[in-house]
Design a protein around this motif. Structure first.
Motif, PDB file in Angstrom:
ATOM      1  N   GLN A   1      13.012  35.296  18.642  1.00  0.00           N
ATOM      2  CA  GLN A   1      11.831  36.741  17.958  1.00  0.00           C
ATOM      3  C   GLN A   1      10.505  36.373  17.059  1.00  0.00           C
ATOM      4  N   LEU A   2      10.524  35.284  16.226  1.00  0.00           N
ATOM      5  CA  LEU A   2       9.508  35.165  15.637  1.00  0.00           C
ATOM      6  C   LEU A   2       8.450  33.584  16.419  1.00  0.00           C
ATOM      7  N   LEU A   3       9.333  32.879  16.976  1.00  0.00           N
ATOM      8  CA  LEU A   3       8.393  32.265  17.777  1.00  0.00           C
ATOM      9  C   LEU A   3       7.950  32.718  18.499  1.00  0.00           C
ATOM     10  N   GLN A   4       8.183  34.013  19.871  1.00  0.00           N
ATOM     11  CA  GLN A   4       7.488  34.597  20.539  1.00  0.00           C
ATOM     12  C   GLN A   4       6.284  35.582  20.034  1.00  0.00           C
ATOM     13  N   ALA A   5       6.330  35.716  18.721  1.00  0.00           N
ATOM     14  CA  ALA A   5       5.379  36.525  18.381  1.00  0.00           C
ATOM     15  C   ALA A   5       4.612  35.755  17.904  1.00  0.00           C
ATOM     16  N   LEU A   6       4.640  34.436  17.231  1.00  0.00           N
ATOM     17  CA  LEU A   6       4.177  33.879  17.196  1.00  0.00           C
ATOM     18  C   LEU A   6       2.818  32.788  18.294  1.00  0.00           C
ATOM     19  N   LYS A   7       3.419  33.036  19.176  1.00  0.00           N
ATOM     20  CA  LYS A   7       3.241  32.261  20.299  1.00  0.00           C
ATOM     21  C   LYS A   7       2.102  33.894  20.987  1.00  0.00           C
ATOM     22  N   ARG A   8       2.495  35.007  20.965  1.00  0.00           N
ATOM     23  CA  ARG A   8       1.955  36.322  21.552  1.00  0.00           C
ATOM     24  C   ARG A   8       0.426  36.440  20.366  1.00  0.00           C
ATOM     25  N   GLN A   9       0.723  36.004  19.273  1.00  0.00           N
ATOM     26  CA  GLN A   9      -0.203  36.382  17.739  1.00  0.00           C
ATOM     27  C   GLN A   9      -1.555  35.226  18.657  1.00  0.00           C
ATOM     28  N   LYS A  10      -1.321  34.741  18.983  1.00  0.00           N
ATOM     29  CA  LYS A  10      -2.405  32.992  19.410  1.00  0.00           C
ATOM     30  C   LYS A  10      -2.873  33.615  19.861  1.00  0.00           C
ATOM     31  N   GLU A  11      -2.645  33.935  21.418  1.00  0.00           N
ATOM     32  CA  GLU A  11      -3.084  34.664  22.553  1.00  0.00           C
ATOM     33  C   GLU A  11      -4.055  36.158  22.412  1.00  0.00           C
ATOM     34  N   LYS A  12      -3.556  37.054  22.057  1.00  0.00           N
ATOM     35  CA  LYS A  12      -4.082  38.170  21.187  1.00  0.00           C
ATOM     36  C   LYS A  12      -5.566  38.246  20.232  1.00  0.00           C
ATOM     37  N   GLY A  13      -5.235  37.076  18.998  1.00  0.00           N
ATOM     38  CA  GLY A  13      -5.631  37.332  17.985  1.00  0.00           C
ATOM     39  C   GLY A  13      -5.387  38.814  16.865  1.00  0.00           C
ATOM     40  N   GLN A  14      -4.015  38.473  16.904  1.00  0.00           N
ATOM     41  CA  GLN A  14      -3.673  39.579  15.896  1.00  0.00           C
ATOM     42  C   GLN A  14      -3.145  39.141  14.782  1.00  0.00           C
ATOM     43  N   LYS A  15      -2.960  39.922  13.550  1.00  0.00           N
ATOM     44  CA  LYS A  15      -1.744  40.039  12.368  1.00  0.00           C
ATOM     45  C   LYS A  15      -0.263  39.554  12.965  1.00  0.00           C
ATOM     46  N   LEU A  16       0.574  38.472  12.481  1.00  0.00           N
ATOM     47  CA  LEU A  16       1.682  38.942  12.996  1.00  0.00           C
ATOM     48  C   LEU A  16       2.267  40.120  12.380  1.00  0.00           C
TER      49      LEU A  16
END
Length: 567
Positions: A23-38
């Protein structure tokens, strides 16, 4: 701080068992795409929530968990840092460390954020000790302590820019420049977001003779509000018209619009009404969420006995159900909860509304359109040809709608609607006054629910006291008896109002054989009420008095909602 340097949010949440590594890996990938905080990304993905993150940081970092809504921050602390830095880092200073005048304690959504800690340390010239709080709690605290100051600064900045444009002859005719001006965009969004965080149901933007007043209706009562320079009126109204899809050039007639805004990952639907007044256009913004209307019937505040009566009424295969009460008494919420209870496979539900308050999956909702001659009555005629099982009419407004609704209920449809009357029995005479024949109404009506909303006393500051002679008289207690009740006081948790939230009180009248006969022979409201009470109906006033005895609400609330006195 060295300990904090070795920790990362993702690792902390995995250690606490809140998320898994994939789940963390999925979130880190999404974070880079969206430019959000983790943290925001993990919440958006549904892997955790704000409180779980705060509790994990609290336990893993051994730093305090602070509930800002339960604290009062002193004025000298507020002056240390500006709102812009605090919103950027989602942090707020709340006290000096006991015994240390040079250590400032700061509530942070992410106490691992060293850049935020350094920024605040540089601005304050103090050593920072981080604590943890939820982003929503911090944002609400920033609104509470900085909102008025920062909004006034934005207003002043707009006025200065406008004056400079006038001096240099750059201000064109019309409102285009006003609308596109960044300070006004910021100010309007700030006004709306503050209303949402304060749990306001309505925001009033009111032009007065020499100033502009913004007030919020919270728990049914308008607050004192804040005031701005009257020169802001055209720009604020123009901005609201643009985002609400209205005509910015039309200033002489009322207009209605709709705004959709997202705050703290929740979508809000805002109905906008503009009315020309002698000092300018007044704006009222009604704030709603889909979840706010589509509540389970058990969340309405009904007692167990009332739930049995409620279920008995809505389980009828056909007939008309009326929800009655003044504006703002929660009728739409009750109506939607009935639809939610009845919404299942194999049932065709059609609604006619003005406007559609919330969208419900699986329900066919029709918006009234007077310009296209789509009125409640004309839409109802068309709906009857759509093979409906259940029909919801937003409001019975005229004789024609009342007549068609009653006839539809007799011919095998369950019809639910609202009406503006003071009591359940009063709805009977109102329908007859609208031209419905008593013999038809007695056959059609399966039940009436009258309701009000009363504010709940804040559980943290309400105070027990001896009831006065007048108070005993109001709640029907003999003067010789000694009785204690609760009164509102005010604290930081209720924003010094003494109240927090509202609860519904109900008068439920199922249509028995005796009630049907009373309707058929046109008995008076008092006679129908007497029969209903003999059959177990509890009047609104009696229900409110029960809540006063339990310490849930106050006598002031009983008087404020103007429940009619029993004879």
């Amino acid at each position: 701080m060295e300990f904090y340097n070795k920790k990362r949010l993702g690792d902390i949440l995995i250690s606490a068992g809140i998320i898994k590594e994939e789940q963390l890996l999925q979130a880190l990938k999404r974070q880079k795409e969206k430019g959000q905080k983790l943290g925001e990304t993990l919440i958006d993905l549904g892997f955790t929530n704000e409180m779980e993150i705060a509790n994990a940081l609290h336990s893993q970092l051994n730093c305090d968990l602070v509930i800002l809504s339960e604290r009062r921050i002193e004025a000298d602390i507020i002056k240390l840092v500006g709102e812009e830095i605090l919103r950027k880092h989602l942090a707020i200073p709340f006290e000096y460390k006991k015994g240390y005048a040079n250590i400032l304690r700061v509530a942070m959504a992410n106490p691992l954020d060293l850049i935020a800690i350094d920024d605040i340390a540089i601005v304050t010239n103090l050593q920072i000790e981080p604590a943890v709080s939820t982003p929503q709690d911090i944002a609400a605290a920033i609104d509470r302590y900085y909102g008025n100051i920062e909004a006034l600064k934005v207003a002043e900045r707009y006025t200065q820019e406008r004056d400079n444009l006038i001096k240099t002859d750059q201000l064109q005719e019309g409102v285009t420049e006003d609308v596109e001006n960044a300070p006004i965009v910021v100010l309007v969004r700030s006004i709306i977001e503050q209303g949402i965080r304060l749990r306001a149901s309505d925001i009033h933007v009111e032009p007065l003779e020499n100033e502009l007043r913004v007030r919020y209706r919270i728990d049914g009562v308008l607050n004192k509000g804040r005031r701005y320079n009257s020169t802001l009126i055209p720009a604020i109204v123009a901005r609201i018209k643009i985002i609400g899809g209205m005509d910015i050039s039309e200033k002489r007639r009322p207009q209605d619009g709709r705004i959709t805004i997202t705050v703290a990952r929740v979508d809000y639907d805002i109905r906008t009404s503009i009315l020309p007044t002698v000092y300018g256009e007044k704006v009222v913004l009604r704030i709603a969420t889909k979840s706010g209307y589509t509540r389970d019937k058990r969340e309405l505040g009904l007692t167990e006995d009332e739930l049995v009566r409620f279920d008995r009424i809505i389980s009828n295969p056909h007939g008309i159900i009326l929800i009655t009460g003044p504006t703002g008494s929660g009728k739409s919420t009750t109506l939607y909860s009935i639809l939610t209870s009845l919404n299942r496979d194999g049932v065709n539900i059609v609604t006619i509304e003005d406007p559609v308050e919330a969208h419900i999956d699986g329900v066919n909702q029709v918006q009234v359109n007077e310009k296209a001659n789509l009125t409640f009555a004309s839409a109802l005629r068309s709906i009857l040809r759509q093979d409906p099982d259940i029909i919801m009419i937003g409001e019975v407004r005229d004789n024609e709608t009342a007549g068609i609704a009653v006839k539809a209920s007799i011919t095998g449809h369950l019809v639910a609607s609202t009406l503006h009357t003071n009591s359940a029995a009063g709805s009977v005479t109102r329908m007859i006054d609208m031209g419905v024949e008593p013999y038809l109404l007695s056959e059609a009506m399966v039940g009436v629910i009258a309701q009000r909303l009363v504010r709940k006393l804040c559980p943290h500051c309400k105070r027990r006291k001896e009831a006065t002679e007048m108070e005993k008289q109001i709640i029907g207690v003999p003067s010789a008896h000694s009785i204690q009740i609760y009164e509102a006081c005010g604290c930081v948790k209720c924003d010094d109002t003494g109240y927090n939230g509202r609860i519904g009180i109900y008068e439920i009248l199922p249509t028995s054989m005796r009630i049907r006969e009373a309707i058929r022979i046109k008995k008076s409201v008092d006679e129908i009420e007497a029969i209903a009470q003999a059959e177990g109906m509890k009047p609104l006033r009696a229900r409110a008095v029960e809540l006063i005895h339990k310490g849930i609400t106050s006598i002031e609330e009983l008087l404020r909602i103007s429940v009619e006195e029993e004879n």
